[in-house]
Design a protein around this motif. Structure first.
Motif: not given
Length: 67
Positions: A1-5, A45-58
């Motif tokens: 499943a994808d992390q984000f829609e 720039d050293g900051k995780k990207i995501g939404k609502d404290n859920s971050f894109l991971s690999v």
């Protein structure tokens, strides 16, 4: 499943997001941004990207430059 829609707006952690409608990034600008992975998370720039404290991971390329 994808992390984000598809279409979810992802932003660097700690960013204050304006409520007004914004223009979307053009592909040439998007791909010029300094994306990296660190400890399995995508950062800019050293900051995780995501939404609502859920971050894109690999899972495979966990540390290094992206693109």
């Amino acid at each position: 499943a994808d992390q984000f829609e598809v279409g979810t707006e992802l932003n660097p952690e700690g960013t204050t997001i304006p409520t007004e409608v914004r223009n979307q990034l053009k592909p040439n600008l998007f791909f010029s941004l300094p994306f990296k992975t660190k400890d399995g998370f995508v950062e800019i720039d050293g900051k995780k990207i995501g939404k609502d404290n859920s971050f894109l991971s690999v899972e495979k390329y966990v540390d290094g430059d992206v693109g």
